[in-house]
Design an enzyme around this catalytic site. Structure first.
Site, mmCIF file in Angstrom:
data_model
loop_
_atom_site.group_PDB
_atom_site.id
_atom_site.type_symbol
_atom_site.label_atom_id
_atom_site.label_comp_id
_atom_site.label_asym_id
_atom_site.label_seq_id
_atom_site.Cartn_x
_atom_site.Cartn_y
_atom_site.Cartn_z
ATOM 1 N N ARG A 15 0.864 -1.198 0.000
ATOM 2 C CA ARG A 15 0.000 0.000 0.000
ATOM 3 C C ARG A 15 0.899 1.247 0.000
ATOM 4 O O ARG A 15 2.134 1.148 0.095
ATOM 5 C CB ARG A 15 -0.912 0.003 1.236
ATOM 6 C CG ARG A 15 -0.168 0.276 2.528
ATOM 7 C CD ARG A 15 -1.085 0.169 3.739
ATOM 8 N NE ARG A 15 -0.496 0.815 4.890
ATOM 9 C CZ ARG A 15 -0.853 0.578 6.160
ATOM 10 N NH1 ARG A 15 -1.792 -0.299 6.414
ATOM 11 N NH2 ARG A 15 -0.283 1.234 7.149
ATOM 12 N N GLY A 16 0.258 2.396 -0.069
ATOM 13 C CA GLY A 16 0.945 3.672 0.137
ATOM 14 C C GLY A 16 2.063 3.946 -0.857
ATOM 15 O O GLY A 16 1.958 3.667 -2.056
ATOM 16 N N ILE A 17 3.146 4.493 -0.339
ATOM 17 C CA ILE A 17 4.261 4.942 -1.178
ATOM 18 C C ILE A 17 4.897 3.764 -1.923
ATOM 19 O O ILE A 17 5.196 3.856 -3.115
ATOM 20 C CB ILE A 17 5.315 5.669 -0.306
ATOM 21 C CG1 ILE A 17 4.711 6.940 0.311
ATOM 22 C CG2 ILE A 17 6.549 6.005 -1.127
ATOM 23 C CD1 ILE A 17 5.589 7.591 1.382
ATOM 24 N N ASP A 59 8.285 -10.609 6.699
ATOM 25 C CA ASP A 59 8.328 -9.774 7.891
ATOM 26 C C ASP A 59 9.790 -9.354 8.029
ATOM 27 O O ASP A 59 10.669 -10.199 8.267
ATOM 28 C CB ASP A 59 7.862 -10.588 9.107
ATOM 29 C CG ASP A 59 7.987 -9.804 10.407
ATOM 30 O OD1 ASP A 59 8.553 -8.690 10.398
ATOM 31 O OD2 ASP A 59 7.516 -10.322 11.444
ATOM 32 N N VAL A 60 10.057 -8.059 7.890
ATOM 33 C CA VAL A 60 11.462 -7.625 7.860
ATOM 34 C C VAL A 60 12.167 -7.770 9.214
ATOM 35 O O VAL A 60 13.379 -7.548 9.299
ATOM 36 C CB VAL A 60 11.631 -6.172 7.329
ATOM 37 C CG1 VAL A 60 11.128 -6.050 5.894
ATOM 38 C CG2 VAL A 60 10.964 -5.149 8.244
ATOM 39 N N TYR A 152 10.531 7.302 16.249
ATOM 40 C CA TYR A 152 10.420 7.276 14.780
ATOM 41 C C TYR A 152 11.462 8.214 14.167
ATOM 42 O O TYR A 152 12.149 7.848 13.203
ATOM 43 C CB TYR A 152 8.999 7.684 14.371
ATOM 44 C CG TYR A 152 8.747 7.689 12.881
ATOM 45 C CD1 TYR A 152 8.472 6.508 12.184
ATOM 46 C CD2 TYR A 152 8.763 8.883 12.153
ATOM 47 C CE1 TYR A 152 8.236 6.524 10.812
ATOM 48 C CE2 TYR A 152 8.525 8.901 10.779
ATOM 49 C CZ TYR A 152 8.258 7.720 10.121
ATOM 50 O OH TYR A 152 8.027 7.736 8.758
ATOM 51 N N LYS A 156 14.631 7.087 11.646
ATOM 52 C CA LYS A 156 14.810 7.625 10.291
ATOM 53 C C LYS A 156 16.145 8.364 10.165
ATOM 54 O O LYS A 156 16.760 8.368 9.092
ATOM 55 C CB LYS A 156 13.626 8.523 9.925
ATOM 56 C CG LYS A 156 12.314 7.751 9.743
ATOM 57 C CD LYS A 156 12.431 6.738 8.612
ATOM 58 C CE LYS A 156 11.155 5.964 8.363
ATOM 59 N NZ LYS A 156 11.264 5.011 7.253
HETATM 60 P P1 NAD Z 1 2.317 2.664 5.129
HETATM 61 O O1 NAD Z 1 2.160 2.554 6.594
HETATM 62 O O2 NAD Z 1 1.122 3.082 4.328
HETATM 63 O O3 NAD Z 1 2.848 1.297 4.507
HETATM 64 C C1 NAD Z 1 3.822 0.543 5.151
HETATM 65 C C2 NAD Z 1 3.837 -0.861 4.577
HETATM 66 O O4 NAD Z 1 4.831 -1.599 5.303
HETATM 67 C C3 NAD Z 1 2.520 -1.605 4.721
HETATM 68 O O5 NAD Z 1 2.170 -2.245 3.509
HETATM 69 C C4 NAD Z 1 2.805 -2.624 5.827
HETATM 70 O O6 NAD Z 1 2.043 -3.822 5.713
HETATM 71 C C5 NAD Z 1 4.291 -2.875 5.625
HETATM 72 N N1 NAD Z 1 4.966 -3.408 6.823
HETATM 73 C C6 NAD Z 1 4.812 -3.011 8.109
HETATM 74 N N2 NAD Z 1 5.549 -3.764 8.932
HETATM 75 C C7 NAD Z 1 6.222 -4.640 8.143
HETATM 76 C C8 NAD Z 1 7.153 -5.683 8.415
HETATM 77 N N3 NAD Z 1 7.523 -5.987 9.664
HETATM 78 N N4 NAD Z 1 7.640 -6.389 7.373
HETATM 79 C C9 NAD Z 1 7.243 -6.106 6.092
HETATM 80 N N5 NAD Z 1 6.360 -5.158 5.791
HETATM 81 C C10 NAD Z 1 5.855 -4.425 6.808
HETATM 82 O O7 NAD Z 1 3.531 3.682 4.905
HETATM 83 P P2 NAD Z 1 3.825 4.739 3.722
HETATM 84 O O8 NAD Z 1 3.159 6.028 4.048
HETATM 85 O O9 NAD Z 1 3.568 4.113 2.408
HETATM 86 O O10 NAD Z 1 5.385 4.960 3.952
HETATM 87 C C11 NAD Z 1 6.368 4.239 3.216
HETATM 88 C C12 NAD Z 1 7.735 4.658 3.711
HETATM 89 O O11 NAD Z 1 7.902 6.079 3.627
HETATM 90 C C13 NAD Z 1 8.005 4.308 5.185
HETATM 91 O O12 NAD Z 1 9.369 3.986 5.337
HETATM 92 C C14 NAD Z 1 7.697 5.605 5.906
HETATM 93 O O13 NAD Z 1 8.351 5.699 7.148
HETATM 94 C C15 NAD Z 1 8.224 6.608 4.906
HETATM 95 N N6 NAD Z 1 7.625 7.932 5.044
HETATM 96 C C16 NAD Z 1 6.285 8.116 4.988
HETATM 97 C C17 NAD Z 1 5.754 9.387 5.125
HETATM 98 C C18 NAD Z 1 4.274 9.657 5.077
HETATM 99 O O14 NAD Z 1 3.867 10.785 5.389
HETATM 100 N N7 NAD Z 1 3.448 8.700 4.682
HETATM 101 C C19 NAD Z 1 6.613 10.478 5.338
HETATM 102 C C20 NAD Z 1 7.988 10.255 5.386
HETATM 103 C C21 NAD Z 1 8.499 8.970 5.242
#
Ligand code: NAD
Length: 256
Positions: A15-17, A59-60, A152, A156
């Site tokens: 999902r997401g990014i 699972d990382v 957090y 990072k």
């Molecule tokens: P998100 O929470 O929407 O998605 C995270 C994904 O990681 C999910 O699909 C989840 O199932 C997976 N995940 C969680 N734990 C896991 C594990 N133990 N093993 C494998 N997969 C696992 O996050 P996002 O918003 O898409 O963010 C992606 C990246 O960008 C992350 O590293 C986040 O810290 C970083 N980021 C996000 C934002 C933001 O505003 N969304 C801002 C800065 C940085």
């Protein structure tokens, strides 16, 4: 087709990014493996993208599983060219209230996991001898302290540092390691962040998100589409002379 015939391994891409990157990489000609702890969602995401995408459970925090899944992927797809170290979780508390459980969760998933994913993929790339691209997901949170977001932010910041050291260690193998530091990106991650702020600051649901959106110089949250261009660039040969960098894609947020 800047990533034609490349193979990309994206953690947390269900999902997401990460999902946005998976779609963009396939659009540029790559085959993509979405490695996520949520295998149902990862499988749906991959089938939504098409035959060039596949899903695998990972699972990382499970170091043995990292070795196994990276090894199997490398074999199945004939080598990994691109890693996006993207899986992460968010948690929130000021220094007076952090807990060991929160520390372990945040650092296991956001730092230890990505380090060992990098190790496994880098070793596979070295053995194959064709170089590669590694993109770590950092954050504006890694560039500054935030009173309520200590763990957090620290995780990072460590990713920014690890990107520098890994890049210097891997350049002799033709592997470029860089990182992306997004600002605020709309999606489920930020729904979680908003819920935490509501609890700690006594706000109504959605209030923090609305205030943050107004405070970003560009005037809105990002979407994964806003970030994907840099990811494609860092995954492509256009970035061959670039290493150890962390790039902000944040609508001016950190600068302000
Ligand atoms: P998100 O929470 O929407 O998605 C995270 C994904 O990681 C999910 O699909 C989840 O199932 C997976 N995940 C969680 N734990 C896991 C594990 N133990 N093993 C494998 N997969 C696992 O996050 P996002 O918003 O898409 O963010 C992606 C990246 O960008 C992350 O590293 C986040 O810290 C970083 N980021 C996000 C934002 C933001 O505003 N969304 C801002 C800065 C940085």
């Amino acid at each position: 087709m800047r990533l034609k015939d490349k193979v990309a391994f994206i953690t947390g891409g269900a999902r997401g990014i990460g999902l946005g990157f998976a779609e963009a990489f396939v659009h540029e000609g790559a085959r993509v493996v979405i490695a996520d702890i949520d295998i149902d969602r990862a499988t749906k995401a991959a089938s939504g993208i098409g035959p060039e995408a596949s899903a695998v459970h990972l699972d990382v925090t499970d170091l043995a599983a990292i070795e196994r899944v990276v090894g199997e992927t490398d074999k199945r797809l004939g080598g990994i060219d691109i890693l996006v170290n993207n899986a992460a979780v968010f948690d929130m508390a000021p220094i007076t209230d952090i807990t060991e459980a929160s520390y372990e969760k945040v650092f296991d998933i956001n730092l230890k996991g990505p380090l060992f994913v990098m190790k496994a993929v880098a070793n596979a790339m070295i053995a194959r001898g064709k170089g590669g691209k590694i993109i770590n997901m950092a954050s504006q949170a890694g560039r500054r302290g935030e009173a309520l977001v200590l763990l957090y932010c620290a995780s990072k910041a460590a990713m920014i540092s690890a990107t520098q050291s890994a890049a210097l260690g891997l350049v002799k193998h033709g592997i470029n390691v860089n990182a992306i530091a997004p600002g605020v990106v709309d999606g489920e991650h930020w729904d979680i962040v908003d819920a935490h702020f509501a609890k700690w600051e006594g706000l109504a649901p959605g209030e923090k998100k609305a205030a943050v959106a107004k405070s970003v110089p560009i005037g809105r949250f990002a979407t994964p589409d806003d970030i994907k261009g840099l990811a494609v660039f860092l995954a492509s040969s256009d970035s061959d002379y670039i290493l150890a960098q962390t790039y902000n894609v944040d609508g001016g947020n950190w600068m302000s």
